[in-house]
Design a protein around this motif. Structure first.
Motif, PDB file in Angstrom:
ATOM      1  N   UNK A  32       0.851  -1.186   0.000  1.00 41.08           N
ATOM      2  CA  UNK A  32       0.000   0.000   0.000  1.00 41.08           C
ATOM      3  C   UNK A  32       0.885   1.233   0.000  1.00 41.08           C
ATOM      4  N   UNK A  33       0.367   2.347  -0.484  1.00 40.30           N
ATOM      5  CA  UNK A  33       1.076   3.618  -0.344  1.00 40.30           C
ATOM      6  C   UNK A  33       0.086   4.742  -0.171  1.00 40.30           C
ATOM      7  N   UNK A  34       0.593   5.811   0.422  1.00 38.24           N
ATOM      8  CA  UNK A  34      -0.239   6.971   0.719  1.00 38.24           C
ATOM      9  C   UNK A  34       0.632   8.214   0.595  1.00 38.24           C
ATOM     10  N   UNK A  35       0.082   9.297   0.071  1.00 30.67           N
ATOM     11  CA  UNK A  35       0.864  10.523  -0.123  1.00 30.67           C
ATOM     12  C   UNK A  35       0.149  11.729   0.480  1.00 30.67           C
ATOM     13  N   UNK A  36       0.947  12.709   0.873  1.00 28.11           N
ATOM     14  CA  UNK A  36       0.390  13.976   1.318  1.00 28.11           C
ATOM     15  C   UNK A  36      -0.173  14.716   0.110  1.00 28.11           C
ATOM     16  N   UNK A  37      -1.070  15.667   0.315  1.00 27.48           N
ATOM     17  CA  UNK A  37      -1.546  16.469  -0.813  1.00 27.48           C
ATOM     18  C   UNK A  37      -0.347  17.094  -1.539  1.00 27.48           C
ATOM     19  N   UNK A  38      -0.323  16.950  -2.826  1.00 21.07           N
ATOM     20  CA  UNK A  38       0.798  17.447  -3.617  1.00 21.07           C
ATOM     21  C   UNK A  38       1.912  16.420  -3.788  1.00 21.07           C
ATOM     22  N   UNK A  39       1.881  15.345  -2.987  1.00 15.76           N
ATOM     23  CA  UNK A  39       2.832  14.250  -3.154  1.00 15.76           C
ATOM     24  C   UNK A  39       4.239  14.491  -2.632  1.00 15.76           C
ATOM     25  N   UNK A  40       4.443  15.512  -1.813  1.00 18.74           N
ATOM     26  CA  UNK A  40       5.801  15.781  -1.317  1.00 18.74           C
ATOM     27  C   UNK A  40       6.321  14.641  -0.459  1.00 18.74           C
ATOM     28  N   UNK A  41       5.489  14.079   0.425  1.00 19.64           N
ATOM     29  CA  UNK A  41       5.876  12.923   1.223  1.00 19.64           C
ATOM     30  C   UNK A  41       4.985  11.747   0.858  1.00 19.64           C
ATOM     31  N   UNK A  42       5.590  10.567   0.745  1.00 17.33           N
ATOM     32  CA  UNK A  42       4.856   9.354   0.427  1.00 17.33           C
ATOM     33  C   UNK A  42       5.254   8.262   1.398  1.00 17.33           C
ATOM     34  N   UNK A  43       4.270   7.589   1.991  1.00 15.48           N
ATOM     35  CA  UNK A  43       4.508   6.435   2.852  1.00 15.48           C
ATOM     36  C   UNK A  43       4.290   5.187   2.015  1.00 15.48           C
ATOM     37  N   UNK A  44       5.274   4.279   2.026  1.00 14.47           N
ATOM     38  CA  UNK A  44       5.218   3.058   1.230  1.00 14.47           C
ATOM     39  C   UNK A  44       5.263   1.868   2.188  1.00 14.47           C
TER      40      UNK A  44
END
Length: 85
Positions: free
Chosen positions: A15-27
Motif C-alpha cells: 500500500x502507499x499513501x501521499x500527502x496532498x501534492x505528493x511531497x511525502x509518500x509512505x510506502x
C-alpha cells in the motif's frame, strides 16, 4: 511524460499513501513502512513493524507529521513520519 522513479529495497508494495501534492509518500512493504520525500526520493524514516507483523495498509497525515499503519497483529499504530530509521 515519465514520472520520477525511486528504486526500493523490496519490490513488493502492499500500500502507499501521499500527502496532498505528493511531497511525502509512505510506502508499506511487508513488515516496514518507508517515508520518502519527493522530488529525489530521499528516505525520511523507516518504520519497522513490532514483532515482524505483516503491514497491509498505511496512511500519512495531510501535514506529513505522522504515519498510521495496520496489519496482521490487529493493531493500528501512529508513528512520527520523520527521523526514525
Amino acid at each position: 511524460a515519465e514520472g520520477e522513479c525511486v528504486p526500493l529495497v523490496h519490490p513488493r508494495i502492499n500500500h502507499l499513501s501521499a500527502t496532498p501534492g505528493g511531497r511525502l509518500t509512505a510506502v508499506c512493504q511487508d513488515t516496514t513502512v518507508s517515508v520518502l520525500e519527493f522530488p529525489g526520493g530521499e528516505v525520511q524514516a523507516v518504520l519497522p513493524s513490532p514483532a515482524e507483523a505483516q503491514l497491509w495498509v498505511c496512511a500519512i497525515t495531510p501535514d506529513g507529521a505522522a504515519v498510521l499503519t495496520a496489519g496482521d497483529d490487529g493493531a493500528v499504530r501512529r508513528w512520527p513520519a520523520r527521523g526514525s530509521r
